[in-house]
Design a protein around this motif. Structure first.
Motif, PDB file in Angstrom:
ATOM      1  N   ALA A 150       6.648   1.503   0.569  1.00  0.00           N
ATOM      2  CA  ALA A 150       7.222   2.677   1.228  1.00  0.00           C
ATOM      3  C   ALA A 150       6.807   3.991   0.558  1.00  0.00           C
ATOM      4  O   ALA A 150       6.418   4.948   1.232  1.00  0.00           O
ATOM      5  N   THR A 151       6.886   4.038  -0.777  1.00  0.00           N
ATOM      6  CA  THR A 151       6.540   5.282  -1.478  1.00  0.00           C
ATOM      7  C   THR A 151       5.062   5.610  -1.310  1.00  0.00           C
ATOM      8  O   THR A 151       4.693   6.768  -1.076  1.00  0.00           O
ATOM      9  N   ARG A 152       4.201   4.586  -1.384  1.00  0.00           N
ATOM     10  CA  ARG A 152       2.761   4.832  -1.205  1.00  0.00           C
ATOM     11  C   ARG A 152       2.452   5.206   0.241  1.00  0.00           C
ATOM     12  O   ARG A 152       1.605   6.064   0.504  1.00  0.00           O
ATOM     13  N   ARG A 153       3.162   4.572   1.201  1.00  0.00           N
ATOM     14  CA  ARG A 153       2.957   4.903   2.613  1.00  0.00           C
ATOM     15  C   ARG A 153       3.353   6.350   2.888  1.00  0.00           C
ATOM     16  O   ARG A 153       2.653   7.098   3.593  1.00  0.00           O
ATOM     17  N   LEU A 154       4.476   6.763   2.303  1.00  0.00           N
ATOM     18  CA  LEU A 154       4.921   8.146   2.492  1.00  0.00           C
ATOM     19  C   LEU A 154       3.953   9.113   1.816  1.00  0.00           C
ATOM     20  O   LEU A 154       3.657  10.183   2.358  1.00  0.00           O
ATOM     21  N   ASN A 155       3.439   8.740   0.642  1.00  0.00           N
ATOM     22  CA  ASN A 155       2.441   9.580  -0.014  1.00  0.00           C
ATOM     23  C   ASN A 155       1.184   9.708   0.838  1.00  0.00           C
ATOM     24  O   ASN A 155       0.556  10.772   0.883  1.00  0.00           O
ATOM     25  N   PHE A 156       0.809   8.612   1.525  1.00  0.00           N
ATOM     26  CA  PHE A 156      -0.376   8.657   2.379  1.00  0.00           C
ATOM     27  C   PHE A 156      -0.166   9.647   3.529  1.00  0.00           C
ATOM     28  O   PHE A 156      -1.025  10.503   3.787  1.00  0.00           O
ATOM     29  N   SER A 157       0.951   9.543   4.224  1.00  0.00           N
ATOM     30  CA  SER A 157       1.221  10.490   5.320  1.00  0.00           C
ATOM     31  C   SER A 157       1.337  11.909   4.787  1.00  0.00           C
ATOM     32  O   SER A 157       0.830  12.861   5.395  1.00  0.00           O
ATOM     33  N   GLN A 158       1.992  12.055   3.643  1.00  0.00           N
ATOM     34  CA  GLN A 158       2.155  13.377   3.037  1.00  0.00           C
ATOM     35  C   GLN A 158       0.818  13.940   2.555  1.00  0.00           C
ATOM     36  O   GLN A 158       0.695  15.145   2.350  1.00  0.00           O
TER      37      GLN A 158
END
Length: 482
Positions: A150-158
């Motif tokens: 989740a944290t890496r996925r959010l970093n990717f979108s961000q």
């Protein structure tokens, strides 16, 4: 290798590529007005001869009233409806706020203070929409797929957020700051009312058209999302008991500190960026450099003089000329100052992608700790450095901030389950820190007579974030933390 395990831990779940692209585009689009509005402090200061404290009210309206007051209502709305409904509501408010810039421009013919107040109202509606949009999109992306990614996925979108930030600054640089009359507040004060209004009309038209175009782009995105089937997230529970939810959340030490760290991070980010143009203008004495060229100097003369101030900007101007981006070449001191904002955002973009890649190999909390230490060092150099040394350090802070927001968000939201939607509103409400810290910075700048001293505000914020990263964020216990 276990194929099922690989599939389970994919960053983007299968079958949702188009919806995920649309969601990620939101991270790009909301950064455009955020960073356009940052440069509006310099624009309105010049157009309406405002003080730093007065221009800082723009950020109060943006982040305290807009983000601070609408994140929780937005979270309640998506809890009772869907993430998609929250996204559509946020975009609708953003479009409405952008359209309000047109009547604000017309009001200036009657009263400049009333016009500024009307612009503030339009900004308020716009940022209320951004609050709902961020509350929906951050939690939506975080909840899609395996919690362990989740944290890496959010970093990717961000990671696409900085491109929007850069677009916002470039748009304001090309279409707004370049259209400002170079007359100072003292020179404007001696003009007749009709002469001043005529100058302001052209300047405010540039501001207004930029936001009207933004509203039109958001309308296209709204229509695309309306007609796209969006996936369901893991949290489909529609029940709502705010008292019980907040009771659980306030006992969760990791979450509470995560919100606090986010409050200081966003405050630091906006404080750093809001006055970067002012800082560069003061540190490098850009007004005097251009004034020394005499009345109505040519752009070639201005650029020639600026090349001798320090080498990095000179290299930037040479690159712009080589690739045909003449629109980024400065005509005013504000534009010259915005050059450093643009280069800061380039560092921010690079840092976000580098940190997202590094998260494949090291824990996000370690990255946050390292960035926090570097940010404190750069802040101190910004305060005590002279000339281009301070400006370079200030640019370096942007690289340090690159991965802080999504990483703090991901660390603070761990293990919240059905409380994720409401908890996400707390993270977005923390954006209100921008209003408090930016206002404090404006007051310190006016009182000290120098923007340098005011950078103690983000310095303290980064110290708090660094403390969080080395202590609470490393706790494996996600309950009440006792």
């Amino acid at each position: 290798m276990n194929t099922n395990n690989v599939e389970k831990h994919r960053l983007i779940p299968p079958g949702i590529l188009l919806p995920f692209i649309l969601l990620t585009s939101l991270f790009f689009i909301w950064a455009v007005p955020n960073n356009m509005t940052d440069t509006m402090l310099a624009a309105f200061k010049r157009i309406m001869s405002l003080t730093d404290t007065q221009t800082a009210w723009i950020q109060v309206v943006c982040y305290l009233l807009g983000y601070g007051c609408f994140a929780l209502p937005g979270a309640i709305f998506i809890k009772r409806r869907t993430f998609k409904s929250g996204v559509l509501l946020g975009l609708s408010l953003c479009i409405t706020g952008s359209m309000l810039f047109y009547p604000a421009m017309l009001v200036n013919d009657i009263s400049s203070p009333l016009s500024f107040a009307t612009y503030l109202f339009g900004i308020f509606v716009l940022f209320a929409g951004l609050s709902v949009l961020e509350t929906s999109a951050n939690a939506y992306v975080y909840s899609l797929g395996d919690p362990r990614t989740a944290t890496r996925r959010l970093n990717f979108s961000q990671s696409f957020n900085p491109f929007g930030a850069l677009t916002g600054v470039l748009a304001s640089q090309i279409f707004v700051l370049s259209q400002l009359n170079t007359m100072t507040a003292g020179e404007r004060a001696v003009l007749s009312g009709s002469e001043l209004v005529a100058i302001q009309r052209g300047e405010l038209n540039a501001v207004t058209m930029a936001y009207l175009i933004l509203g039109a782009v958001m309308l296209v995105l709204l229509l695309l999302i309306i007609f796209t089937k969006m996936p369901k997230a893991q949290d489909d529970d529609k029940s709502l008991d705010l008292k019980a939810t907040w009771s659980r959340l306030k006992k969760n030490k990791n979450y509470v500190w995560g919100v606090l760290a986010q409050f200081f991070y966003v405050g630091a980010q906006i404080a750093v960026w809001s006055f970067i143009i002012r800082y560069a203008m003061q540190q490098l004495d850009l007004d005097a450099v251009i004034a020394g060229l005499g009345a109505n100097p040519s752009q070639e003369a201005i650029i020639g003089a600026l090349r001798g101030v320090e080498p990095v900007a000179g290299g930037f101007y040479a690159l712009c000329e080589a690739i045909g981006l003449d629109a980024l070449l400065p005509r005013t001191a504000e534009q010259a100052g915005a050059t450093y904002y643009i280069m800061s955002l380039i560092l921010f973009v690079l840092g976000r992608f580098i940190c997202t890649w590094l998260m494949k190999y090291t824990r996000p909390v370690n990255i946050l700790s390292g960035l926090g230490i570097l940010a404190v060092i750069c802040s101190l150099l910004t305060i005590y450095g002279e000339g281009f040394v301070g400006v370079y350090a200030l640019m370096g802070i942007s690289g340090c901030m690159s991965a802080m927001f999504p990483t703090i968000y991901g660390l603070g939201m761990r293990g919240l389950g059905d409380d994720t939607k409401i908890a996400g509103s707390g993270m977005v409400m923390a954006i209100a820190g921008a209003a408090l810290l930016t206002q404090m910075q404006g007051i310190l700048s006016d009182q000290a007579g120098s923007i340098k001293f005011a950078y103690w505000v983000p310095a303290v914020a980064f110290i708090i974030i660094t403390y969080y990263s080395f202590t609470i964020a490393r706790s494996k216990k996600l309950g009440n933390g006792k």
